[in-house]
Scaffold this motif. Sequence first.
Motif, mmCIF file in Angstrom:
data_model
loop_
_atom_site.group_PDB
_atom_site.id
_atom_site.type_symbol
_atom_site.label_atom_id
_atom_site.label_comp_id
_atom_site.label_asym_id
_atom_site.label_seq_id
_atom_site.Cartn_x
_atom_site.Cartn_y
_atom_site.Cartn_z
ATOM 1 N N PHE A 163 7.151 -6.279 -19.294
ATOM 2 C CA PHE A 163 6.172 -7.371 -19.337
ATOM 3 C C PHE A 163 6.210 -8.052 -20.708
ATOM 4 N N LYS A 164 6.277 -9.367 -20.703
ATOM 5 C CA LYS A 164 6.323 -10.151 -21.938
ATOM 6 C C LYS A 164 5.056 -11.008 -22.044
ATOM 7 N N ASP A 165 4.145 -10.602 -22.930
ATOM 8 C CA ASP A 165 2.935 -11.387 -23.227
ATOM 9 C C ASP A 165 2.127 -11.710 -21.973
ATOM 10 N N ALA A 166 1.863 -10.668 -21.187
ATOM 11 C CA ALA A 166 1.088 -10.875 -19.964
ATOM 12 C C ALA A 166 -0.359 -11.225 -20.278
ATOM 13 N N VAL A 167 -0.909 -12.220 -19.530
ATOM 14 C CA VAL A 167 -2.326 -12.555 -19.637
ATOM 15 C C VAL A 167 -3.118 -11.474 -18.891
ATOM 16 N N SER A 168 -4.271 -11.126 -19.415
ATOM 17 C CA SER A 168 -5.098 -10.064 -18.816
ATOM 18 C C SER A 168 -4.309 -8.768 -18.695
ATOM 19 N N ALA A 169 -3.582 -8.448 -19.758
ATOM 20 C CA ALA A 169 -2.750 -7.246 -19.739
ATOM 21 C C ALA A 169 -3.614 -5.995 -19.633
ATOM 22 N N GLY A 170 -3.101 -5.023 -18.913
ATOM 23 C CA GLY A 170 -3.813 -3.772 -18.729
ATOM 24 C C GLY A 170 -3.309 -3.064 -17.487
ATOM 25 N N LYS A 171 -4.004 -2.012 -17.098
ATOM 26 C CA LYS A 171 -3.579 -1.256 -15.927
ATOM 27 C C LYS A 171 -4.089 -1.924 -14.650
ATOM 28 N N HIS A 172 -3.196 -2.017 -13.672
ATOM 29 C CA HIS A 172 -3.532 -2.572 -12.366
ATOM 30 C C HIS A 172 -3.061 -1.610 -11.282
ATOM 31 N N THR A 173 -3.745 -1.646 -10.159
ATOM 32 C CA THR A 173 -3.407 -0.783 -9.034
ATOM 33 C C THR A 173 -3.062 -1.637 -7.824
ATOM 34 N N ALA A 174 -1.927 -1.351 -7.215
ATOM 35 C CA ALA A 174 -1.494 -2.063 -6.011
ATOM 36 C C ALA A 174 -1.449 -1.075 -4.853
ATOM 37 N N ASN A 175 -2.090 -1.428 -3.751
ATOM 38 C CA ASN A 175 -2.205 -0.532 -2.603
ATOM 39 C C ASN A 175 -1.649 -1.179 -1.338
ATOM 40 N N SER A 176 -1.110 -0.336 -0.470
ATOM 41 C CA SER A 176 -0.704 -0.798 0.854
ATOM 42 C C SER A 176 -1.943 -0.969 1.721
ATOM 43 N N HIS A 177 -1.773 -1.657 2.838
ATOM 44 C CA HIS A 177 -2.898 -1.913 3.732
ATOM 45 C C HIS A 177 -2.468 -1.622 5.163
ATOM 46 N N HIS A 178 -3.138 -0.631 5.802
ATOM 47 C CA HIS A 178 -2.828 -0.237 7.185
ATOM 48 C C HIS A 178 -1.326 0.013 7.352
ATOM 49 N N LEU A 179 -0.802 0.867 6.520
ATOM 50 C CA LEU A 179 0.637 1.108 6.516
ATOM 51 C C LEU A 179 1.032 2.146 7.563
ATOM 52 N N SER A 180 2.124 1.861 8.251
ATOM 53 C CA SER A 180 2.731 2.818 9.171
ATOM 54 C C SER A 180 4.245 2.607 9.089
ATOM 55 N N ALA A 181 4.872 3.319 8.143
ATOM 56 C CA ALA A 181 6.295 3.128 7.876
ATOM 57 C C ALA A 181 7.033 4.455 7.990
ATOM 58 N N LEU A 182 8.340 4.379 8.129
ATOM 59 C CA LEU A 182 9.226 5.550 8.203
ATOM 60 C C LEU A 182 8.842 6.485 9.349
ATOM 61 N N VAL A 183 8.373 5.949 10.469
ATOM 62 C CA VAL A 183 7.899 6.781 11.583
ATOM 63 C C VAL A 183 9.057 7.620 12.127
ATOM 64 N N THR A 184 8.818 8.942 12.189
ATOM 65 C CA THR A 184 9.884 9.891 12.514
ATOM 66 C C THR A 184 9.340 11.009 13.409
ATOM 67 N N PRO A 185 10.102 11.441 14.420
ATOM 68 C CA PRO A 185 9.667 12.595 15.229
ATOM 69 C C PRO A 185 9.477 13.831 14.349
ATOM 70 N N ALA A 186 8.454 14.594 14.644
ATOM 71 C CA ALA A 186 8.169 15.805 13.876
ATOM 72 C C ALA A 186 9.359 16.748 13.931
#
Length: 280
Positions: free
Chosen positions: A153-176
Amino acid sequence: MDLRGRAFLSVHRLRILLMLFHTMAQIMAEQEVENLSGLSTNPEKDIFVVRENGTTCLMAEFAAKFIVPYDVWASNYVDLITEQADIALTRGAEVNGRCGSNESELQVFWVDRAYALKMLFLKESHNTSKGSEATWRLSKVQFVYDSTEKTHFKDAVSAGKHTANSHHLSALVTPAGKSYECQAQQTISLASSDPQKTVTMILSAVHIQPFDIISDFVFSEEHKCPVDEREQLEETLPLILGLILGLVIVVTLVIYHLHHKMTANQVQIPRDRSEYKHMG
């Protein structure tokens, strides 16, 4: 002290002993985590292993990159423009995790914990026409990033820690009981706490199994993603068509040769009666 009082004390002691046993069992069920990325021939791919009581309970091999948009001041220091940070999961990352019968989790930290990835896996049962079938899936992804980190990051405005989350994710579905394998790139969108920003997670060269590992450090039978299966078919289809065409040509040549041989051996009957005098 009467018998009722003694019985009460015995039950109370038994409960304490059971609580102590449960606590000791939790302590004994220690989980170890290992980063085996150095064993990978792909410099971009990481290998993580979670072990419980000396037995592998979660294995994950993958390459991951995060595309993170962030704001910087324009040259007039009035307007904001959006830049993009490409953050790759690097070797030597710190790893943590836990295993459960229906829920497992993998956590990875790198660049002095400026970046953290958490992946949550769930195993579920579904009723189908064939009966009850169990599958597992990637149900949640969380990516924490620190935009004060200067490498990306180069001179980011409002620099600091941020959290990014998935929403209603259902990926990599695999038989048990199977592992998930996919060489093709897959993208997952994550909503960031940085307003109006979406982080893109790109996974590739994936091989993951968070449940039901039978042999230590060994994946179970692979369940390939549809993209890989389609690419494999596209690669083998020309070969199959070539073999079929070659077989058709060989069969045609054999039939032609046999027909030609049979025709050559037949007695030629004259069509003109004048030719009969030359026979005999």
